[in-house]
Every structure is written in structure tokens, then in C-alpha cells.
Design a protein around this motif. Structure first.
Motif, PDB file in Angstrom:
ATOM      1  N   GLY A  77      86.776  26.022 141.779  1.00  0.00           N
ATOM      2  CA  GLY A  77      87.534  25.698 142.983  1.00  0.00           C
ATOM      3  C   GLY A  77      87.406  24.233 143.376  1.00  0.00           C
ATOM      4  O   GLY A  77      88.394  23.594 143.773  1.00  0.00           O
ATOM      5  N   THR A  78      86.201  23.699 143.281  1.00  0.00           N
ATOM      6  CA  THR A  78      85.983  22.315 143.703  1.00  0.00           C
ATOM      7  C   THR A  78      86.823  21.364 142.851  1.00  0.00           C
ATOM      8  O   THR A  78      87.509  20.478 143.375  1.00  0.00           O
ATOM      9  N   GLU A  79      86.789  21.566 141.539  1.00  0.00           N
ATOM     10  CA  GLU A  79      87.586  20.682 140.676  1.00  0.00           C
ATOM     11  C   GLU A  79      89.084  20.851 140.947  1.00  0.00           C
ATOM     12  O   GLU A  79      89.829  19.865 141.008  1.00  0.00           O
ATOM     13  N   SER A  80      89.518  22.085 141.124  1.00  0.00           N
ATOM     14  CA  SER A  80      90.954  22.317 141.363  1.00  0.00           C
ATOM     15  C   SER A  80      91.408  21.617 142.641  1.00  0.00           C
ATOM     16  O   SER A  80      92.473  20.992 142.671  1.00  0.00           O
ATOM     17  N   ASP A  81      90.600  21.717 143.698  1.00  0.00           N
ATOM     18  CA  ASP A  81      90.956  21.047 144.964  1.00  0.00           C
ATOM     19  C   ASP A  81      90.970  19.534 144.776  1.00  0.00           C
ATOM     20  O   ASP A  81      91.882  18.843 145.251  1.00  0.00           O
ATOM     21  N   ASN A  82      89.953  19.003 144.094  1.00  0.00           N
ATOM     22  CA  ASN A  82      89.892  17.550 143.838  1.00  0.00           C
ATOM     23  C   ASN A  82      91.111  17.087 143.062  1.00  0.00           C
ATOM     24  O   ASN A  82      91.735  16.082 143.387  1.00  0.00           O
ATOM     25  N   TRP A  83      91.417  17.850 142.005  1.00  0.00           N
ATOM     26  CA  TRP A  83      92.530  17.459 141.143  1.00  0.00           C
ATOM     27  C   TRP A  83      93.857  17.488 141.907  1.00  0.00           C
ATOM     28  O   TRP A  83      94.665  16.552 141.823  1.00  0.00           O
ATOM     29  N   ALA A  84      94.072  18.586 142.669  1.00  0.00           N
ATOM     30  CA  ALA A  84      95.343  18.719 143.398  1.00  0.00           C
ATOM     31  C   ALA A  84      95.568  17.489 144.282  1.00  0.00           C
ATOM     32  O   ALA A  84      96.644  16.873 144.248  1.00  0.00           O
ATOM     33  N   ILE A  85      94.555  17.129 145.037  1.00  0.00           N
ATOM     34  CA  ILE A  85      94.745  16.064 146.035  1.00  0.00           C
ATOM     35  C   ILE A  85      94.701  14.679 145.379  1.00  0.00           C
ATOM     36  O   ILE A  85      95.592  13.845 145.589  1.00  0.00           O
ATOM     37  N   LYS A  86      93.679  14.452 144.553  1.00  0.00           N
ATOM     38  CA  LYS A  86      93.566  13.128 143.920  1.00  0.00           C
ATOM     39  C   LYS A  86      94.698  12.918 142.912  1.00  0.00           C
ATOM     40  O   LYS A  86      95.201  11.795 142.761  1.00  0.00           O
ATOM     41  N   GLY A  87      95.087  13.986 142.248  1.00  0.00           N
ATOM     42  CA  GLY A  87      96.165  13.877 141.246  1.00  0.00           C
ATOM     43  C   GLY A  87      97.486  13.466 141.879  1.00  0.00           C
ATOM     44  O   GLY A  87      98.220  12.639 141.329  1.00  0.00           O
ATOM     45  N   ILE A  88      97.782  14.023 143.050  1.00  0.00           N
ATOM     46  CA  ILE A  88      99.024  13.644 143.747  1.00  0.00           C
ATOM     47  C   ILE A  88      98.883  12.214 144.285  1.00  0.00           C
ATOM     48  O   ILE A  88      99.822  11.411 144.207  1.00  0.00           O
ATOM     49  N   ALA A  89      97.700  11.892 144.788  1.00  0.00           N
ATOM     50  CA  ALA A  89      97.490  10.521 145.296  1.00  0.00           C
ATOM     51  C   ALA A  89      97.662   9.506 144.157  1.00  0.00           C
ATOM     52  O   ALA A  89      98.353   8.492 144.320  1.00  0.00           O
ATOM     53  N   LEU A  90      97.077   9.801 143.002  1.00  0.00           N
ATOM     54  CA  LEU A  90      97.176   8.853 141.873  1.00  0.00           C
ATOM     55  C   LEU A  90      98.630   8.665 141.428  1.00  0.00           C
ATOM     56  O   LEU A  90      99.037   7.568 141.058  1.00  0.00           O
ATOM     57  N   SER A  91      99.398   9.746 141.478  1.00  0.00           N
ATOM     58  CA  SER A  91     100.809   9.637 141.080  1.00  0.00           C
ATOM     59  C   SER A  91     101.628   8.845 142.093  1.00  0.00           C
ATOM     60  O   SER A  91     102.762   8.479 141.819  1.00  0.00           O
ATOM     61  N   ASN A  92     101.078   8.672 143.288  1.00  0.00           N
ATOM     62  CA  ASN A  92     101.808   7.936 144.333  1.00  0.00           C
ATOM     63  C   ASN A  92     101.034   6.683 144.746  1.00  0.00           C
ATOM     64  O   ASN A  92     101.118   6.232 145.886  1.00  0.00           O
ATOM     65  N   TRP A  93     100.276   6.150 143.783  1.00  0.00           N
ATOM     66  CA  TRP A  93      99.379   5.020 144.047  1.00  0.00           C
ATOM     67  C   TRP A  93     100.096   3.823 144.667  1.00  0.00           C
ATOM     68  O   TRP A  93      99.629   3.233 145.642  1.00  0.00           O
ATOM     69  N   ASP A  94     101.261   3.495 144.120  1.00  0.00           N
ATOM     70  CA  ASP A  94     101.934   2.281 144.571  1.00  0.00           C
ATOM     71  C   ASP A  94     102.508   2.402 145.978  1.00  0.00           C
ATOM     72  O   ASP A  94     102.372   1.521 146.799  1.00  0.00           O
ATOM     73  N   LYS A  95     103.147   3.559 146.230  1.00  0.00           N
ATOM     74  CA  LYS A  95     103.790   3.659 147.554  1.00  0.00           C
ATOM     75  C   LYS A  95     102.854   4.231 148.637  1.00  0.00           C
ATOM     76  O   LYS A  95     103.154   4.145 149.814  1.00  0.00           O
ATOM     77  N   ARG A 133     103.153  23.765 139.849  1.00  0.00           N
ATOM     78  CA  ARG A 133     104.578  24.098 139.664  1.00  0.00           C
ATOM     79  C   ARG A 133     105.229  23.100 138.711  1.00  0.00           C
ATOM     80  O   ARG A 133     104.972  21.896 138.796  1.00  0.00           O
ATOM     81  N   LYS A 134     106.038  23.628 137.803  1.00  0.00           N
ATOM     82  CA  LYS A 134     106.727  22.757 136.840  1.00  0.00           C
ATOM     83  C   LYS A 134     107.553  21.698 137.582  1.00  0.00           C
ATOM     84  O   LYS A 134     108.209  22.001 138.572  1.00  0.00           O
ATOM     85  N   GLY A 135     107.448  20.460 137.137  1.00  0.00           N
ATOM     86  CA  GLY A 135     108.231  19.393 137.761  1.00  0.00           C
ATOM     87  C   GLY A 135     107.425  18.572 138.761  1.00  0.00           C
ATOM     88  O   GLY A 135     107.853  17.497 139.172  1.00  0.00           O
ATOM     89  N   ILE A 136     106.253  19.092 139.174  1.00  0.00           N
ATOM     90  CA  ILE A 136     105.424  18.324 140.123  1.00  0.00           C
ATOM     91  C   ILE A 136     104.766  17.176 139.361  1.00  0.00           C
ATOM     92  O   ILE A 136     104.156  17.384 138.302  1.00  0.00           O
ATOM     93  N   ASP A 137     104.875  15.980 139.911  1.00  0.00           N
ATOM     94  CA  ASP A 137     104.300  14.805 139.258  1.00  0.00           C
ATOM     95  C   ASP A 137     102.844  14.646 139.703  1.00  0.00           C
ATOM     96  O   ASP A 137     102.568  14.132 140.781  1.00  0.00           O
TER      97      ASP A 137
END
Ligand SMILES: Cc1ncc(COP(=O)(O)O)c(C=O)c1O
Length: 383
Positions: A72-90, A216-220
Motif C-alpha cells: 500500500g505504501t508504495e502504491s500510494d507513493n507511486w500514484a501521487i509522485k508519479g502524477i507529480a513527475l508527469s506534470n513537473w513542468d507545469k 487506468r489506461k491513458g493516464i500519464d
């Protein structure tokens, strides 16, 4: 008698899961990522894919939307940090609640340091989010909403379907931490418009140290660990094949037995509630109806939780104070404080969490020991 009533912290691994896992530690130990031509490795790969299928089926999603993690801890970290990393510039905003598990709250602290704005939704005295507040908080800059499905301390089930609908209407990604709810209550990811969902096997009679993130498929989403090519290049690291296969077996069992377990834990929980109602000065925390079937959070006037826990443990009964995950943390639980409990009452709160291996005679024993303890501790406490 040994009575384990701390199933929200972790559960006993089901014997059928252990049996299934054991051969993947012995003769079927090969790594399918590097033993391409081995029939034994092929078997491991097939079984891991069956696991993926079992998780996908129960969530009503596609198999290739399930990614295995270390819990669970890794999944939560990945979900949030993964979306943040994909939106690093904006950069942008993330909306969450103050009663999330630390795996989410601490991750949000990190992401805040990375330059993202974090906003928290208020919760009521039951720990419930009002979807209307979410509508007010969303802006054009909102990237992600992370609201847990069910709270690990007080059991309240959040209005996930309404939150998912609002997220979808506003084009915002929706993550839910489903660690306490998956395999215990129904979840339909499509109906609920969930984009990312965290689960952990040790909360549903599977092994520790293995979990999954639904994407979900398509999520960056970016990987948050760098390394090999596993999990479609998104989650590196040699697969914990026995763990993943154990997780799949636990999901298969829960798919067939969840309703039966629900009935059994609700029956036993009612036995405790009925007894507790006759003792004055005990309050049940969390939502009266929209709550996990196995969770009972009790605040006991004039009885310190640590004292009660020690006394119960001496009598062979294991429960927890506030959140078991932070049992070493001596400050009052952030969840109990957020729902308005003053420090003193938060320190008088215990969490009872039932599971499928509990027996009626254990609950009868608990009720006797608990009632006697409350009476004795109150006699000793200063008025
Ligand atoms: C709601 C919630 N999220 C996340 C976690 C962390 O899961 P894990 O122990 O698999 O890392 C827990 C564990 O108690 C939890 O209750």
C-alpha cells in the motif's frame, strides 16, 4: 485464549494462500524476466498473470491496468509522485483529506516541497467528506484528487462514487487508497470513475510486502523507481513472484467468500456494540452506517488506551490504539484530532478490527474481559 482483533493492521495469511505460495519459493523459483526458455519460468509467469486477472476481475477493469508493487505504501507513493513527475513542468494542485494514511500525507509533504500546491478537504465529525466542498475547491490547476475509500482508524467509507463523478466532470485524475476496503467491500472502478487505486495483500489474508496499483489506461503517470523493464517499464525490480501469486490467491478466495466474511464480522461486531451500549461513557467513532463492517473505534471515558491495551494483551487480547500503523507514535492520532476529539479523548480510544478467523466464543471472552477492565480502571481513576 489468544484473541486477535487487530485485522486492520494486518491479517493472518490464509493457509490456502501459503500453500499456493510455497512452491514458488522452492521448485518454481525462476525469474520469468530472465529465464525466457524455461518451462518452469513460464509457469511462474502464467501464475502471476492469473493473479493480475483476479485483481482486475474484482475491480471490474482490464488485466493490463494492474501493476504489482511492494504494498500500500508504495502504491500510494507511486500514484501521487508519479502524477507529480508527469506534470513537473507545469506543476499544479493536489486535493486530499487530512485523515489519509501517512503513506499519502507524507507523500503529499514531499510533493509540496517539489512545488505542487496541496489543498485539504474538510471532513465532518464522522470523518466524512462532502462532495460539495470538493466542487468548491477544484480549480483549473487541479491535477489530482486523492481521497481514501475507507478510513483505517474509524472505518468511515467516503462518497467515492460522487467524488469520482466530480473528478471526471472536471478532467481531474482521481486516486483512492483502497487498502482497507479492497476484498472487504464492493468496489467497481469504472462505476466510481477511479483512475488510480492502491491495494495491499496483507490486509486481506495475503502475504506482507506485496500490493498493487490500478492505473487506468491513458493516464500519464511516471515511474517513481528507476531500473529494469518490469511491469510494462513502469515498475522496476525483480517480481516478488511468490508474493504476487499469493496476492492473487487471496483475491480469488475473497471474491468467493467476501459476503460470508462480511456477515460474520458484522454479527460479531454487533455483539461488542450491544455490550458496549450498556456501559456508560463509551462512544463509537466514525460514521454510524457508512463504515467498514469489521471496524469498531471506541472512545472510553476515563480509561487510557495504553492502559487498556496492556491489560487486554495480558489477557491474550490484541487490539490497537488509534492507528496500528503508527502505534509507536505517542502523539494523539491525526484522524481522531481532525474529527474533533480533544487530545485526552483521543488518548482514550481503541480500535477493534475483526476478521474472518475470529470466533463467537472469542468475542464473548473479549466482552467479559473488556467490561471488567473498564469498571476496574474507572474505580482507580481520579474522579
Ligand atoms: C489506509 C492505508 N493505506 C496504506 C497503508 C500502507 O499499506 P502497507 O502496509 O501495505 O504499506 C495502510 C496500512 O495500514 C492503510 O491502512
Amino acid at each position: 485464549m489468544y484473541v486477535y482483533l487487530n485485522n486492520a493492521a494486518t491479517t493472518k495469511t490464509d493457509g490456502r494462500v501459503l500453500f499456493k505460495m510455497s512452491k514458488y519459493y522452492s521448485e518454481l523459483f525462476e525469474n520469468p524476466m530472465t529465464s525466457n526458455y524455461s518451462p518452469l519460468a513460464k509457469n511462474v509467469e502464467e501464475e502471476m498473470e492469473n493473479s493480475r486477472e483476479n485483481v482486475a476481475k474484482l475491480l471490474n477493469v482490464k488485466r493490463d491496468e494492474i501493476y504489482f508493487t511492494s504494498g500500500g505504501t508504495e502504491s500510494d507513493n507511486w500514484a501521487i509522485k508519479g502524477i507529480a513527475l508527469s506534470n513537473w513542468d507545469k506543476k499544479g494542485e493536489i486535493i486530499s483529506t487530512p485523515i489519509e494514511h501517512m503513506a499519502v500525507l507524507k507523500t503529499l509533504e514531499t510533493v509540496k516541497k517539489w512545488g505542487f500546491d496541496i489543498k485539504f478537504l474538510p471532513v465532518d465529525k464522522y470523518g466524512m467528506v462532502d462532495p460539495e466542498d470538493l466542487k468548491k475547491l477544484i480549480t483549473k490547476k487541479t491535477l489530482l484528487i486523492s481521497v481514501m475509500h475507507a478510513n483505517n482508524e474509524i472505518g468511515t467509507i467516503e462518497p467515492i462514487e460522487e467524488i469520482g463523478k466530480i473528478a471526471k466532470e472536471n478532467g481531474v485524475i482521481f486516486h483512492t487508497d483502497s487498502v482497507q476496503s479492497f476484498c472487504h467491500i464492493d468496489i467497481d472502478v469504472n462505476k466510481m470513475n477511479i483512475d488510480l487505486l492502491s491495494i495491499s495483500a496483507h490486509k486481506f489474508y495475503g502475504p506482507k510486502g506485496v500490493g498493487s496499483l490500478y492505473i487506468r489506461k491513458g493516464i500519464d503517470i511516471s515511474p517513481f523507481m528507476d531500473g529494469g523493464h518490469q511491469e510494462n517499464e513502469l515498475r522496476s525490480g525483480t517480481h516478488n513472484s511468490p508474493g504476487i501469486i499469493g496476492l492473487g490467491e487471496a483475491v480469488k478466495i475473497a471474491t468467493n467468500e467476501m459476503e460470508e466474511e462480511k456477515k460474520s464480522v458484522l454479527f460479531m461486531k454487533k455483539m461488542i456494540e450491544d455490550r458496549v451500549k450498556n456501559i456508560e461513557g463509551i462512544n463509537i467513532n466514525g460514521h454510524p452506517e457508512k463504515r467498514l463492517p469489521n471496524n469498531l473505534s471506541l472512545t472510553i471515558d476515563r480509561v487510557n488506551a495504553e492502559t487498556m491495551l496492556t491489560y487486554l494483551a495480558v489477557n491474550g487480547i490484541i487490539v490497537s490504539a488509534g492507528s496500528a500503523c503508527s502505534a509507536k507514535e505517542k502523539s494523539a492520532s491525526h484522524v481522531l484530532k481532525t474529527i474533533g476529539l480533544p487530545d485526552e479523548l483521543a488518548h482514550n480510544t481503541i480500535r477493534i478490527s475483526l476478521g474472518k478467523f475470529n470466533l463467537v466464543k472469542e468475542i464473548e471472552y473479549f466482552n467479559e474481559v473488556f467490561e471488567y477492565g473498564v469498571k476496574k480502571f474507572r474505580e482507580m481513576a481520579p474522579k
